[in-house]
Design a protein around this motif. Structure first.
Motif, mmCIF file in Angstrom:
data_model
loop_
_atom_site.group_PDB
_atom_site.id
_atom_site.type_symbol
_atom_site.label_atom_id
_atom_site.label_comp_id
_atom_site.label_asym_id
_atom_site.label_seq_id
_atom_site.Cartn_x
_atom_site.Cartn_y
_atom_site.Cartn_z
ATOM 1 N N CYS A 59 0.834 -1.203 0.000
ATOM 2 C CA CYS A 59 0.000 0.000 0.000
ATOM 3 C C CYS A 59 0.873 1.260 0.000
ATOM 4 C CB CYS A 59 -0.932 0.017 1.219
ATOM 5 S SG CYS A 59 -2.260 -1.192 1.072
ATOM 6 N N ALA A 65 1.997 2.462 -3.218
ATOM 7 C CA ALA A 65 0.967 3.142 -4.010
ATOM 8 C C ALA A 65 0.427 4.394 -3.297
ATOM 9 C CB ALA A 65 -0.176 2.171 -4.296
ATOM 10 N N ARG A 98 -7.832 -3.404 -6.114
ATOM 11 C CA ARG A 98 -7.012 -3.544 -7.327
ATOM 12 C C ARG A 98 -5.545 -3.768 -6.967
ATOM 13 N NH1 ARG A 98 -8.428 1.701 -10.397
ATOM 14 N NH2 ARG A 98 -6.448 1.144 -11.369
ATOM 15 N N LEU A 99 -5.120 -3.116 -5.908
ATOM 16 C CA LEU A 99 -3.720 -3.220 -5.489
ATOM 17 C C LEU A 99 -3.432 -4.548 -4.787
ATOM 18 C CD1 LEU A 99 -1.134 -1.406 -5.194
ATOM 19 C CD2 LEU A 99 -2.031 -0.736 -2.959
ATOM 20 N N LYS A 142 -3.746 -7.452 -7.562
ATOM 21 C CA LYS A 142 -2.296 -7.318 -7.797
ATOM 22 C C LYS A 142 -1.969 -6.481 -9.040
ATOM 23 C CE LYS A 142 -1.273 -10.482 -4.514
ATOM 24 N NZ LYS A 142 -1.420 -10.006 -3.180
ATOM 25 N N GLU A 143 -2.755 -5.438 -9.243
ATOM 26 C CA GLU A 143 -2.385 -4.483 -10.314
ATOM 27 C C GLU A 143 -1.084 -3.791 -9.918
ATOM 28 O OE1 GLU A 143 -5.071 -1.522 -11.888
ATOM 29 O OE2 GLU A 143 -6.734 -2.939 -11.807
ATOM 30 N N ALA A 182 1.596 -1.372 -8.586
ATOM 31 C CA ALA A 182 1.429 -0.279 -7.614
ATOM 32 C C ALA A 182 1.519 1.082 -8.288
ATOM 33 C CB ALA A 182 2.483 -0.411 -6.517
ATOM 34 N N VAL A 197 -1.847 2.156 -9.808
ATOM 35 C CA VAL A 197 -2.842 2.530 -8.789
ATOM 36 C C VAL A 197 -2.434 3.857 -8.136
ATOM 37 C CG1 VAL A 197 -4.007 1.769 -6.680
ATOM 38 C CG2 VAL A 197 -3.379 0.086 -8.414
ATOM 39 N N LYS A 198 -1.131 4.023 -7.940
ATOM 40 C CA LYS A 198 -0.617 5.247 -7.284
ATOM 41 C C LYS A 198 -1.044 6.510 -8.046
ATOM 42 C CE LYS A 198 3.871 7.202 -5.992
ATOM 43 N NZ LYS A 198 5.290 6.833 -5.798
#
Ligand code: DSN
Length: 413
Positions: A331, A334, A385-386, A390-391, A393, A396-397
Motif C-alpha cells: 500500500c 501506491a 485492485r492493489l 495485484k495491479e 502499484a 494505482v498510485k
C-alpha cells in the motif's frame, strides 16, 4: 554541510509534499487546522514553567498560567470532568502518571492483550512492566471483538488487580466499562480508560462516555480522532486521584511541559466543541462505509453482530493476502499509508511478530480533509485492485494521487 537551512528544508518539504499526495489511513494520526498550526509556534516554545499556575519555580510565567488555566478548563468541560491535566506530553506518559497514582511496584494491572487491542503501555512489555507492575491479560471474545464480560468479571473477582485498564489501540467497539467497573470497585480497585484513539469521538458524545460509565480516570493522547497537536491528557472527577496525578506529572514525569502545545490544544478543543459532532458522525459513517465497501470487494473485514465498527477503525484480516507487513508495504508503494496489526486470532511467533495477520485502517484524517462515502468506496476499489487483483502499484498510485489532489483543505474548523 554547505547550506543547512536548505538541506533541512528539503527534507521537510519532501515530507510535506509526499504526504499531500498520500491517502493516510493510519488510525492514530490526524491533521491540524491552520489556526492550530499557527498557534503552535510562539514564545511559549522557549520557556519553562515547572509547577502549577500560581505556584511556579520560575519567573516570567504569568501568561503560561493564563494559557494553562484556559486549556485545562476547556478540556475538562469537553469531557464533563471536574479536572484535566494537560501538562503530560503523551498517552504513554499519561498512563504512567495514572499507574503511579494508583499502584505500587508489585501491584497487578489487567488489560486486554496486545493482539486483542491493548496499547503496549498497558502491558508488561511497555510502561506497566517498566514500572514493575504485574500484568494480567483479560479474556477476549473473537466473536464480539471485545473483552469477554462474563469471563473477565470472574477473573477480576478472583485476582483483584489494583487497576483495570480499558480502552485500546485496536478499538472498533466500546469497551464494557459500565459492566466491569462495579466489579473492580467492589473490591476497592480502580478503573483507567485509555481513550487515546477515540478521544475526539468521546468529546463529541459518540462511542462511549467512560467517566460517566464508571472509569475513575481517562488518559489519552490529543492527536488521533481529537485533532490537536501531539500531547497527552488525563481527566477525572476524583479530587484525591487528581492531586496524586498532578504530583506525579511534576516533578516525576515532566519538567518542561512543552508549553507551546497548549494554545494549539485549546484551539483544537474549541474546534471540537463547535464542529466535533458533525466530524465524529462523519468519521464513524465513513469507517462503516469503507468497511462495507472493502467487504463487498472481497476483503475479510472484521464484523460482529454490532456491524463492522462503531469507531474510526476498520480491522481487516490479510493472512491470505500475504500478511499485514506485506500488505502495508505494498500500500505504501501506491501512496496509501496504513499499518500492519496483530489480531486476536494471531498465534504469536517470531514470524507473526514481523508479519501479523491484520491491517488497521482509520478514517479520521481523510474525513477531516473532506472525503465522504463516495471516496470511501473509491478507496476500497483502489485497495482491491492493489492488494487482491495485484495491479501494478505505480498504476494505482497515479489514481490515488489524483483522488487526493481534490482533498487538500482541512475542514471542521
Ligand atoms: N502507536 C499508537 C497507535 O498506533 O495506536 C498509539 O500510541
Amino acid at each position: 554541510m554547505t547550506d543547512p537551512y536548505s538541506e533541512i528544508s528539503e527534507i521537510v518539504n519532501n515530507q510535506n509534499n509526499w504526504r499531500k499526495q498520500c491517502i493516510n489511513l493510519i488510525a492514530s494520526e490526524n491533521a491540524t487546522s491552520p489556526a492550530v498550526d499557527k498557534l503552535l509556534v510562539s514564545d511559549f516554545a522557549h520557556r519553562y514553567a515547572e509547577g502549577l499556575p500560581g505556584h511556579r519555580y520560575y519567573q516570567g510565567t504569568k501568561y503560561v498560567d493564563d494559557i494553562e488555566i484556559y486549556t485545562s478548563k476547556l478540556m475538562a468541560k469537553l469531557f464533563n470532568a471536574k479536572f484535566a491535566e494537560v501538562r503530560i506530553l503523551s498517552g504513554t506518559q499519561a498512563n504512567m502518571a495514572a499507574y503511579a497514582s494508583i499502584c505500587k511496584p508489585g501491584d497487578t494491572v489487567a488489560s486486554a492483550s496486545i493482539p486483542c487491542g491493548a496499547h503496549v503501555s498497558h502491558t508488561r512489555w511497555g510502561a506497566a512492566g517498566f514500572m514493575n507492575l504485574k500484568w494480567r491479560s483479560l479474556p477476549f471474545s473473537v466473536d464480539s471483538f471485545n473483552i469477554d464480560i462474563e469471563k473477565a468479571s470472574e477473573q477480576l473477582k478472583e485476582e483483584k488487580p489494583k487497576l483495570l485498564i480499558l480502552g485500546a489501540s485496536l478499538f472498533p467497539f466500546p469497551h464494557p466499562v459500565k459492566e466491569l467497573a462495579p466489579v473492580v470497585h467492589d473490591y476497592g480497585g480502580k478503573v483507567l480508560y485509555d481513550g487515546a484513539h477515540v478521544l475526539g469521538l468521546i468529546a463529541a458524545g459518540f462511542f462511549q462516555q467512560p467517566l460517566k460509565e464508571g472509569a475513575d480516570l481517562m488518559t489519552a493522547s490529543t492527536h488521533k480522532t481529537f485533532f490537536g497537536p501531539q500531547g497527552g491528557l488525563i481527566v477525572t472527577n476524583d479530587d484525591d486521584l487528581f492531586k496524586k496525578v498532578q504530583n506525579n506529572v511534576f516533578p516525576s514525569l515532566v519538567c518542561n511541559h512543552h508549553i507551546h502545545r497548549l494554545p494549539a490544544l485549546a484551539m483544537a478543543a474549541a474546534e471540537i466543541e463547535k464542529f466535533g459532532k458533525q466530524y465524529a458522525q462523519d468519521v464513524i459513517s465513513n469507517a462503516q462505509s469503507l468497511a462495507k465497501a472493502m467487504a463487498d470487494a472481497g476483503f475479510d473485514v472484521v464484523k460482529t453482530s454490532r456491524g463492522f465498527t462503531e469507531s474510526h477503525q476498520v480491522v481487516v484480516h490479510v493472512e491470505k493476502l500475504g500478511g499485514g507487513k506485506n500488505v502495508a508495504e505494498l500500500c505504501e508503494e501506491a501512496n496509501i499509508i496504513l499499518n500492519k496489526n496483530f489480531l486476536p486470532t494471531d498465534k504469536i511467533s517470531p514470524a507473526v511478530m514481523d508479519n501479523p495477520g491484520g491491517i488497521r485502517i482509520g478514517t479520521q484524517e481523510m474525513t477531516r480533509y473532506g472525503m465522504g462515502k463516495k471516496e470511501m468506496k473509491q478507496i476500497a476499489q483502489l485497495l482491491k485492485r492493489l492488494v487482491i487483483d495485484k495491479e501494478p502499484a505505480d498504476k494505482v498510485k497515479t489514481e490515488i494521487i489524483a483522488l487526493r489532489a481534490n482533498f487538500q483543505k482541512v475542514g471542521y474548523c
